[in-house]
Motif scaffolding. Sequence first.
Motif, mmCIF file in Angstrom:
data_model
loop_
_atom_site.group_PDB
_atom_site.id
_atom_site.type_symbol
_atom_site.label_atom_id
_atom_site.label_comp_id
_atom_site.label_asym_id
_atom_site.label_seq_id
_atom_site.Cartn_x
_atom_site.Cartn_y
_atom_site.Cartn_z
ATOM 1 N N GLU A 26 0.826 -1.199 0.000
ATOM 2 C CA GLU A 26 0.000 0.000 0.000
ATOM 3 C C GLU A 26 0.866 1.257 0.000
ATOM 4 O O GLU A 26 1.976 1.268 0.503
ATOM 5 C CB GLU A 26 -0.898 0.014 1.240
ATOM 6 C CG GLU A 26 -1.892 -1.142 1.293
ATOM 7 C CD GLU A 26 -2.758 -1.077 2.531
ATOM 8 O OE1 GLU A 26 -2.493 -0.197 3.390
ATOM 9 O OE2 GLU A 26 -3.684 -1.891 2.641
ATOM 10 N N LYS A 27 0.292 2.330 -0.558
ATOM 11 C CA LYS A 27 0.954 3.627 -0.522
ATOM 12 C C LYS A 27 0.866 4.181 0.890
ATOM 13 O O LYS A 27 0.008 3.799 1.663
ATOM 14 C CB LYS A 27 0.325 4.584 -1.525
ATOM 15 C CG LYS A 27 0.460 4.146 -2.975
ATOM 16 C CD LYS A 27 -0.227 5.138 -3.891
ATOM 17 C CE LYS A 27 -0.038 4.737 -5.349
ATOM 18 N NZ LYS A 27 -0.653 3.439 -5.655
ATOM 19 N N LEU A 46 4.493 7.445 -2.686
ATOM 20 C CA LEU A 46 3.552 8.460 -3.158
ATOM 21 C C LEU A 46 2.787 7.988 -4.393
ATOM 22 O O LEU A 46 2.974 6.867 -4.882
ATOM 23 C CB LEU A 46 4.316 9.748 -3.476
ATOM 24 C CG LEU A 46 5.261 10.238 -2.359
ATOM 25 C CD1 LEU A 46 6.089 11.411 -2.849
ATOM 26 C CD2 LEU A 46 4.480 10.600 -1.113
ATOM 27 N N GLU A 47 1.934 8.872 -4.881
ATOM 28 C CA GLU A 47 1.187 8.575 -6.113
ATOM 29 C C GLU A 47 2.147 8.570 -7.308
ATOM 30 O O GLU A 47 3.252 9.083 -7.231
ATOM 31 C CB GLU A 47 0.098 9.640 -6.324
ATOM 32 C CG GLU A 47 -0.946 9.704 -5.202
ATOM 33 C CD GLU A 47 -1.792 8.448 -5.131
ATOM 34 O OE1 GLU A 47 -1.883 7.729 -6.165
ATOM 35 O OE2 GLU A 47 -2.359 8.177 -4.059
ATOM 36 N N ASN A 48 1.682 7.989 -8.409
ATOM 37 C CA ASN A 48 2.447 7.947 -9.661
ATOM 38 C C ASN A 48 3.784 7.230 -9.506
ATOM 39 O O ASN A 48 4.775 7.572 -10.171
ATOM 40 C CB ASN A 48 2.681 9.372 -10.206
ATOM 41 C CG ASN A 48 1.380 10.099 -10.453
ATOM 42 O OD1 ASN A 48 0.387 9.498 -10.903
ATOM 43 N ND2 ASN A 48 1.352 11.389 -10.147
ATOM 44 N N ASN A 49 3.790 6.217 -8.592
ATOM 45 C CA ASN A 49 4.989 5.398 -8.383
ATOM 46 C C ASN A 49 6.228 6.219 -8.010
ATOM 47 O O ASN A 49 7.347 5.900 -8.395
ATOM 48 C CB ASN A 49 5.294 4.556 -9.623
ATOM 49 C CG ASN A 49 4.267 3.473 -9.837
ATOM 50 O OD1 ASN A 49 3.665 2.984 -8.879
ATOM 51 N ND2 ASN A 49 4.054 3.109 -11.078
#
Length: 741
Positions: A26-27, A46-49
């Motif tokens: 999970e992020k 974070l988002e966008n890997n």
Amino acid sequence: MRNFLSGTLVLFFVTSFSFAQNQTLEKGSYLSKDNDQGLKIKLNLLENNKYEMVFLEGDYEVKEDSLLLKGKNRDGVVFDVDYTYDKSESAGKLKVKFAESLYYGFYIGTQNGSDPVQYQKISDIEVVGDPSADSSLNFEINHAQFLYLVYEGYDSNTPSKVLKYEIPAKATGVAIKYQPYSDNPELKGFFDKKKNELVVFEISGKNPLTFQNAKALNKESVKTKLLPLENKSITDWTYPGKEPLLTEDWGVGTDSVATAVYDLAPKVNFKLKVEKSLADAIKVTKATGDKFLIVYNDINNKSAQDDFDAFVIAQEVSIGYNFYDAYDAQYDRFNYYLATKSDKAWLKKNKITDSPSIIVLDENGAVLATAKSTLVDKTDMFSYYGSLFNKFKKTYAKNNFAKIITNKKASDAELIKAFNDVAALGNISDYDYGTEEPKEGDFKFIKFDLDKKEAQQAWDKIIVTHQKDAKPNMILVEAILQEIKSVGFNKQVFSVDKVLNDTDFKSIDYLIKHYDAIEALRTEYNAQDESRVAIGNINTEISTALQNNTSLYVDENTEAKSDSEKVMETYKKLISSGKGNFDSYRNYFYYLAAHAVNEDVGNTYLREFDAYFNKVLATQENVIQRLDEIYSTDVTASYFDWKEFKEYHTNLCNDVAWYTVLHSNDAGSIKKAIIWSEYSLVVKKNDPYYLDTLAQLYYKDGQKERAIKMQQHAVELSKDVEEETKIEMQETLVKMQNGTY
């Protein structure tokens, strides 16, 4: 911050994440497990890997172009505590293993219920058994209900860390480890307006890291909220009976973040000398004196200039913090120059092919050392507290020495100065603590060709030439003293240990001839230059050399010896010149005693002592008063306290008298020895050893009844004498009584 960051990353990746195949990563934020250095590292997925890793936090201050990043305590826990349980151990004691190389500033305490805490300073505790292999301190404390551990603040403004633990009833031992990185380190920063860059480095100026504004790079900036962590501390921590805090107790170097409270910026805005051409850099280095030029070669690296500039800025800040209120040249030891393509011919001429590499030049532009390394990797070595500067000084002096000695046109003054310069190298330390086997990246120092025989011949010629000097050459005097003490050019240049040779005895004659003039000049001469090897009292300097450097031992075997006749002749010259003092006589008698039995067939030992006794010790007045007069007027006697000085002379009189008992049947010598022996008993009454000596002298002098009474008295007082000696005394008495002595 290459070293600091790379070490931290290793810590992080050792603490790896693992997930079962049916789980999803999970992020969010992940916090590393405990590690050996006590660092907590936060990883944000974070988002966008994308990810970011946070491992330092705290407050910051800005003053003009300077930035101070203040370290923040992470959890207040500065100790790891681990109890052990061993049924075979006594429950009344707690065995402590304190795993820390520096024990200053640490305290341990115990408490039962609400009783006062009983504190002890770790460095004052008596250890149990031999020190452990891992340098831990092992000791015992009383088993109690609570354990207190204190890491004391280094001054009255710095809080002390005080932690309290419960001691399990069945615990028999405890292992304690201090976590040096439970606090964030303090960092400094400098904003370069021209490049719009922020350079951040450790408080010591090491490991710089350059930052650019994320907006300028058009990169996405993600804000994350850092969790606050508790900071436990006590200002002005103390306890009843505690000694006042002394900064010296810390025993840490100036590179430690805990050694001083720094202002936001250095008091002196120091700038290094960085020239645009190699020729100018050498010229400036020569003009400033006692400096070396560090040439950095990284021509093929496009970012070499940026790296070099960042290093220079960090060095300027680091050096600037050493200045108190004004510039101090002792901290400014190196000039720096970045090689460019225009220097390719020079690099080729000097066979410099490694890139990156560091080349060290002396003030004349001669190469002293090279290293296949970046500047950043050698940052610590270039500091005031590094050993490189002294290594370069030694290499420079030896190389210069070789050039002058082999130069047929060198003047007498140049030769003397060359010998003096290398002789002074013994006063310079270049020891590396924790030195390891040579490895790639180490500095390689130049080698020079100089024949030892050629150097010795040059020195011999100087000494012979100056025998007729009307007044002393003080630079030559300094070089002579180092050479006769076996720390001169033979030791410094050729690593040769030697005994006094013919040239050394001629050198000593030079010192004796100019004794008064040297004594008159030496105080002023010593004050001219702090780098000089201070010239001490000439009498003491000579007698010490005669005592220490007349025999050379290798594995307890005699490797070489000085000519004993010349040694004794030199002592006599010193004494007959009227310069003999207690120190020279003491060394002389020590030498005579060591050589008397096998080499002194003419009893020089007895004759020389008899002359000293009659000239210095003998008196018709009070013996103790006479000794006190000598002690009060002879500066070299102050090496002893009054009791030691008095006992030295009583022992000396007894030793020479006993030598007479063992090695002489001459009636005149025996009568003199009786006087010496009686003297020893006037100063130290009823000594059984002295009584035994005097009794045997009386017997050899024909005073048999007096001898027997004296020997009986010696035996009666021999209660505290060694058993073997006591038996010998008793046997001597029996022989005297039955006439078989």
